[in-house]
Design a protein around this motif. Structure first.
Motif, PDB file in Angstrom:
ATOM      1  N   SER A 436      64.813  -4.493  17.874  1.00  0.00           N
ATOM      2  CA  SER A 436      64.440  -5.188  19.115  1.00  0.00           C
ATOM      3  C   SER A 436      65.648  -6.008  19.545  1.00  0.00           C
ATOM      4  O   SER A 436      65.909  -7.071  18.992  1.00  0.00           O
ATOM      5  N   LYS A 437      66.372  -5.490  20.532  1.00  0.00           N
ATOM      6  CA  LYS A 437      67.575  -6.207  20.987  1.00  0.00           C
ATOM      7  C   LYS A 437      67.192  -7.204  22.065  1.00  0.00           C
ATOM      8  O   LYS A 437      66.318  -6.913  22.892  1.00  0.00           O
ATOM      9  N   ASP A 438      67.849  -8.323  22.093  1.00  0.00           N
ATOM     10  CA  ASP A 438      67.709  -9.306  23.175  1.00  0.00           C
ATOM     11  C   ASP A 438      66.252  -9.595  23.525  1.00  0.00           C
ATOM     12  O   ASP A 438      65.840  -9.464  24.680  1.00  0.00           O
ATOM     13  N   GLY A 439      65.483  -9.935  22.532  1.00  0.00           N
ATOM     14  CA  GLY A 439      64.102 -10.351  22.806  1.00  0.00           C
ATOM     15  C   GLY A 439      63.145  -9.212  23.119  1.00  0.00           C
ATOM     16  O   GLY A 439      61.995  -9.452  23.517  1.00  0.00           O
ATOM     17  N   GLU A 440      63.594  -7.964  22.969  1.00  0.00           N
ATOM     18  CA  GLU A 440      62.638  -6.851  23.146  1.00  0.00           C
ATOM     19  C   GLU A 440      61.549  -6.954  22.089  1.00  0.00           C
ATOM     20  O   GLU A 440      61.752  -7.572  21.048  1.00  0.00           O
ATOM     21  N   GLU A 441      60.427  -6.304  22.356  1.00  0.00           N
ATOM     22  CA  GLU A 441      59.320  -6.379  21.394  1.00  0.00           C
ATOM     23  C   GLU A 441      59.033  -4.979  20.872  1.00  0.00           C
ATOM     24  O   GLU A 441      58.070  -4.337  21.253  1.00  0.00           O
ATOM     25  N   ASN A 442      59.912  -4.498  20.009  1.00  0.00           N
ATOM     26  CA  ASN A 442      59.801  -3.107  19.544  1.00  0.00           C
ATOM     27  C   ASN A 442      59.144  -2.958  18.186  1.00  0.00           C
ATOM     28  O   ASN A 442      59.047  -1.856  17.670  1.00  0.00           O
ATOM     29  N   GLY A 443      58.738  -4.062  17.620  1.00  0.00           N
ATOM     30  CA  GLY A 443      58.025  -3.931  16.348  1.00  0.00           C
ATOM     31  C   GLY A 443      58.456  -4.960  15.334  1.00  0.00           C
ATOM     32  O   GLY A 443      59.641  -5.219  15.155  1.00  0.00           O
ATOM     33  N   PHE A 444      57.461  -5.552  14.711  1.00  0.00           N
ATOM     34  CA  PHE A 444      57.718  -6.484  13.611  1.00  0.00           C
ATOM     35  C   PHE A 444      56.902  -5.984  12.432  1.00  0.00           C
ATOM     36  O   PHE A 444      55.885  -5.317  12.609  1.00  0.00           O
ATOM     37  N   VAL A 445      57.379  -6.296  11.262  1.00  0.00           N
ATOM     38  CA  VAL A 445      56.605  -5.879  10.094  1.00  0.00           C
ATOM     39  C   VAL A 445      56.743  -6.932   9.011  1.00  0.00           C
ATOM     40  O   VAL A 445      57.729  -7.667   8.951  1.00  0.00           O
ATOM     41  N   PHE A 446      55.710  -7.068   8.225  1.00  0.00           N
ATOM     42  CA  PHE A 446      55.779  -7.898   7.028  1.00  0.00           C
ATOM     43  C   PHE A 446      54.969  -7.193   5.960  1.00  0.00           C
ATOM     44  O   PHE A 446      54.286  -6.197   6.235  1.00  0.00           O
ATOM     45  N   HIS A 447      55.051  -7.692   4.747  1.00  0.00           N
ATOM     46  CA  HIS A 447      54.434  -6.978   3.626  1.00  0.00           C
ATOM     47  C   HIS A 447      53.483  -7.891   2.860  1.00  0.00           C
ATOM     48  O   HIS A 447      52.977  -8.854   3.424  1.00  0.00           O
ATOM     49  N   TRP A 460      59.930  -8.010  -4.257  1.00  0.00           N
ATOM     50  CA  TRP A 460      61.048  -7.549  -5.094  1.00  0.00           C
ATOM     51  C   TRP A 460      60.637  -6.476  -6.095  1.00  0.00           C
ATOM     52  O   TRP A 460      61.389  -6.099  -6.957  1.00  0.00           O
ATOM     53  N   ASP A 461      59.419  -5.997  -5.961  1.00  0.00           N
ATOM     54  CA  ASP A 461      58.985  -4.837  -6.732  1.00  0.00           C
ATOM     55  C   ASP A 461      58.087  -4.012  -5.803  1.00  0.00           C
ATOM     56  O   ASP A 461      57.099  -4.534  -5.266  1.00  0.00           O
ATOM     57  N   PHE A 462      58.447  -2.762  -5.629  1.00  0.00           N
ATOM     58  CA  PHE A 462      57.707  -1.920  -4.676  1.00  0.00           C
ATOM     59  C   PHE A 462      56.224  -1.852  -5.025  1.00  0.00           C
ATOM     60  O   PHE A 462      55.366  -1.823  -4.143  1.00  0.00           O
ATOM     61  N   SER A 463      55.927  -1.848  -6.351  1.00  0.00           N
ATOM     62  CA  SER A 463      54.564  -1.544  -6.771  1.00  0.00           C
ATOM     63  C   SER A 463      53.540  -2.604  -6.354  1.00  0.00           C
ATOM     64  O   SER A 463      52.347  -2.387  -6.464  1.00  0.00           O
ATOM     65  N   TRP A 464      53.988  -3.757  -5.932  1.00  0.00           N
ATOM     66  CA  TRP A 464      53.057  -4.674  -5.274  1.00  0.00           C
ATOM     67  C   TRP A 464      53.612  -5.157  -3.939  1.00  0.00           C
ATOM     68  O   TRP A 464      52.894  -5.720  -3.123  1.00  0.00           O
ATOM     69  N   GLY A 465      54.899  -4.925  -3.731  1.00  0.00           N
ATOM     70  CA  GLY A 465      55.574  -5.609  -2.629  1.00  0.00           C
ATOM     71  C   GLY A 465      55.631  -4.864  -1.316  1.00  0.00           C
ATOM     72  O   GLY A 465      55.962  -5.443  -0.282  1.00  0.00           O
ATOM     73  N   TRP A 466      55.323  -3.572  -1.323  1.00  0.00           N
ATOM     74  CA  TRP A 466      55.449  -2.773  -0.095  1.00  0.00           C
ATOM     75  C   TRP A 466      54.065  -2.582   0.512  1.00  0.00           C
ATOM     76  O   TRP A 466      53.194  -1.998  -0.121  1.00  0.00           O
TER      77      TRP A 466
END
Ligand code: FUC
Length: 795
Positions: A436-447, A460-466
């Motif tokens: 998302s350049k310059d304030g575009e809203e192309n997607g956010f993600v968290f885990h 820091w470990d895929f098996s619970w962190g992703w």
């Protein structure tokens, strides 16, 4: 409604020391919590030496710090020793899975991790200790109580002997005045006591005749903090070191204000205040409160608290009977030794406690939502950092809020998720290449794990962190805010923009798997089983996302073209498949139960379409409900605190009230501490909220576009009443049942929407000859006017 105890946390024996060490175990079983959303006290209630653990919700380690000039939300921004970035790995994993090389793809998933530096954790502020002196150290009577009707904690004790004195101590935390108040009085003599306010942060502690002060910076990140504990008394005050001694007092009132310079403004996360400005702010809050005085503060507090709490009352069959002390009640409940009325009394108490804890840990103007322990925490190294876990826990914290008639308390959740958009876009770019350049809203993600400092990377470990599907999951909580309130302004902004950005983001990432299903890469069902191309967990949550976003767009009358595209995506997700044992498959290559993953795993992520989602529902696909029941049976009832709460909600959704009540018994036995905090273990507040939500689901459900009354009423909840329960569409329900049958029901329409009502045990009709019809499910259907009350009868 009150929690009360007539034995102190320490045996009342004179030979025991005045100091009672509190370890986590003692604290999480005995502390009674009061709070105003941000400021919290965990009160031990010891008569001779009171100890009060102090918390403030924004006191966190981690995030940006002079020590971490490159803090970037935990995202790995540099290539590794193989010269590869997370995006390189993501692309490789994608190609390998699509080429059918699952084994190689799975192995590479371990590269999709973040770094723990800067993750931090929630901190303990400190402890107030009050030593009370009296002639006798033996007690005639003692009671500590937390009154849920007023949100006031009291300790009452009377010493033995000729010169006996009676002490009364009251504590509460006021939301309108942002202050904690502790008031001490004595009958039969004057109070002599000494007070200390120790810091868990190594603060600079000072005292003068007005009070005790703490100032400092969190060692890890320089977060500034300040606290003032002001004293008001008619006794003689003397300063002893950095504490106070007060003698000859007929009353002592303490006013505690505390704050940090935390703010949710990415990327600095600070208000910008100097230490002096922060100090001035806190001192003003404390001295304004002291000027107002105890009585005014108390009545303002009660009025504010009751404006929320009193909206809903419940009687599951205790019919107001007198309950024994809470610890004894819990014990006899679990031994099967209490009367039916007492059993219902404990279930009601635990129910209202969930609403109480919501009000005490999440208020409308809070900058952060409630965390894994609400706001109450004794440690600087709490389990899981006492963070925002989004693979069930934070969602569960807010499951009961809306139906429990506390919509205002859900606001901090929306604010927090909104605050993760900017850091979440960095994670989206680094791990999936969507920028998302310059304030575009192309997607956010968290885990799975998140913090107040925009730590949005995978763990820091895929098996619970992703777990990118946590985004649609928590957004469903936000969309429900609209469904319950029908507040289009909040839907327009910020809720719909978040849904839209997420729907567009995943639209770019979803790929067609070998079976023709649209899936994301890679998928992992929390927190077990194989890494795959699509699984029921993710597909169900994507289905929910596209269902919610299209409903939202239609409600707002916007984005017609997108809606068509989103509808098409939704149709290609095909989340549910039924396996050879009649179960909901958790993975699409599963045939029989127990073949893959851990059979009795606490997470039941493949059943999210049943609860909290609405993909699986008895009006649209009863065959899925049947399959969900098979899966629920297979998963088993024995689990950890929150996981039992999730099971109760799920059994309510398959309309098995008796099984739900059986699981409530399991929860009481294995997941509820003496102070009625839920235990994972350790203490984790989600199970409290999950339980309260489950009671709603047993008494009323509205996820399927129809309000169903008493869908999962257990046989043992023979007669009862609830008033003030909220259904989607903003209908406020009051109903009574007798001998297991609905007796009467009154609905207040708070939105003017059309109402659809269903009752499994008989046809409903509107009283007073009003206009109504029935839909294809036999649900009573009628138009409503905002503010009008509708009386419902059995036809
Ligand atoms: C989830 C659960 C754990 C724990 C943690 C806080 O990851 O799997 O059991 O509750 O959250």
């Amino acid at each position: 409604m009150k929690l009360y105890y007539n034995s102190a946390t320490m045996k009342l024996k004179p030979q025991l020391p005045m100091f009672e060490p509190i370890n986590t175990k003692i604290w999480e079983n005995h502390a009674l919590p009061v709070g105003n959303g941000t400021l919290g006290l965990g009160i031990m209630g010891n008569p001779r030496r009171e100890q009060i653990v102090v918390n403030e919700k924004t006191l966190w380690k981690g995030g940006p710090s002079p020590k971490r000039p490159n803090y970037n939300g935990g995202n790995v921004s540099e290539p590794d020793k193989n010269g590869k970035t997370p995006l390189d790995y993501y692309n490789e994993i994608h190609d390998l899975f699509l080429a059918g090389k699952d084994k190689e793809a799975s192995a590479l998933c371990d590269k999709l991790t973040g770094i723990s530096d800067g993750y931090g954790c929630y901190q303990c502020w400190g402890r107030i200790t009050a030593k009370f002196f009296s002639n006798s150290v033996l007690f005639d009577s003692y009671e500590r109580a937390l009154d849920l009707d007023t949100a006031i904690h009291t300790v009452k004790c009377k010493t033995k002997g000729a010169n006996s004195v009676s002490d009364t101590r009251e504590s509460f935390v006021s939301y309108p005045d942002n202050v904690a108040v502790m008031n001490y009085t004595r009958d039969g003599g004057k109070i002599t006591a000494s007070f200390a306010f120790s810091s868990a942060q190594g603060a600079h502690v000072t005292a003068d005749k007005n009070g005790i002060y703490q100032s400092g910076k969190v060692f890890d990140n320089g977060l500034k903090y300040f606290a003032a504990l002001l004293a008001d008394t008619d006794g003689k005050v003397s300063v002893r070191g950095c504490g106070l001694r007060i003698s000859g007092a007929s009353y002592i009132t303490l006013y505690l204000a505390a704050a940090t310079d935390y703010m949710d403004n990415y990327p600095v996360y600070r208000t910008g205040e100097s230490s002096q400005q922060l100090k001035a702010r806190v001192l003003k809050t404390a001295s304004d409160a002291r000027d107002l005085g105890l009585e005014k503060l108390k009545s303002r507090h009660i009025k504010d608290y009751q404006s929320l709490y009193n909206r809903l009352s419940i009687d599951l069959g205790s019919h107001g009977c007198e309950l024994p002390p809470t610890d004894k009640l819990l014990k006899s409940y679990n031994k099967g030794e209490c009367s039916a009325e007492e059993k219902r009394g404990l279930e009601e108490l635990l129910y209202q406690y969930g609403r109480y804890l919501t009000i005490a840990s999440s208020r409308e103007t809070d900058v952060l939502p409630s965390n894994l322990q609400g706001i109450w925490n004794i440690s600087n190294h709490p389990m899981w950092g006492c963070d925002y876990h989004m693979d069930v826990n934070l969602e569960m914290n807010y499951w009961p809020t809306l139906a429990g008639n506390l919509a205002e308390c859900a606001v901090p959740l929306t604010r927090y998720i909104d605050s993760l958009r900017k850091p979440g876009r960095v994670t989206a770019k680094i791990y999936t290449g969507i920028e998302s350049k310059d304030g575009e809203e192309n997607g956010f993600v968290f885990h799975t794990q998140d913090t107040p400092f925009g730590w949005t990377c995978p763990g820091w470990d895929f098996s619970w962190g992703w777990s990118p599907a946590d985004v649609p999951w928590i957004l469903h909580n936000l969309f429900e805010y609209y469904e319950y309130t029908l507040d289009k302004e909040v839907l327009r902004s910020p809720i719909y923009p978040m849904l839209k950005e997420t729907a567009d983001y995943f639209a770019k990432l979803l790929v067609t798997a070998h079976d023709g299903r649209l899936v994301s890469v890679p998928c992992f069902s929390p927190e077990h089983g194989p890494r795959t191309l699509g699984n029921t967990y993710e597909q169900s949550l994507f289905w929910q996302l596209y269902s919610d976003v299209t409903d939202a767009a239609r409600a707002l009358g916007v984005d017609g073209e997108k809606v068509e595209k989103w509808d098409e995506i939704k149709s290609k997700l095909r989340p549910i498949e039924i396996g050879d044992d009649g179960q909901i498959k958790e993975w699409y290559h599963e045939t029989k139960l127990g073949e893959i993953g851990e059979r009795h795993h606490r997470h039941m992520s493949h059943l999210l379409g049943l609860y909290p989602g609405n993909l699986i529902n008895k009006f649209k696909n009863p065959e899925y409900v049947k399959a969900a029941e098979v899966s629920l049976n297979d998963r088993g009832d024995v689990s950890t605190g929150w996981a039992m709460a999730q099971r109760i909600n799920s059994w309510a959704r398959v309309c098995d009230g008796n099984r739900a009540l059986k699981l409530i018994g399991d929860l009481m036995k294995n997941g509820i501490n003496q102070n009625l905090w839920d235990s994972h273990p350790p203490f984790q507040i989600d199970g409290n909220f999950g339980y309260t939500a489950a009671v709603h689901e047993m008494l009323m459900q509205s996820h399927a576009g129809i309000i169903e009354l008493l869908p999962a009423l257990p046989d043992d909840w023979k007669s009862g009443r609830i008033s003030g329960l909220i259904a989607r569409g903003n209908f406020e329900i009051t109903m009574e049942w007798e001998n297991g049958v609905l007796k009467n029901c009154v609905i207040l329409s708070k939105s003017g929407a059309e109402c659809k009502l269903f009752y499994g045990k008989g046809k409903l009709k509107l009283a007073d000859n009003a206009e109504y019809s029935y839909d294809e499910n036999g649900a009573l259907t009628f138009p409503t006017e905002k503010g009008k009350i509708y009386k419902i009868e059995l036809a």
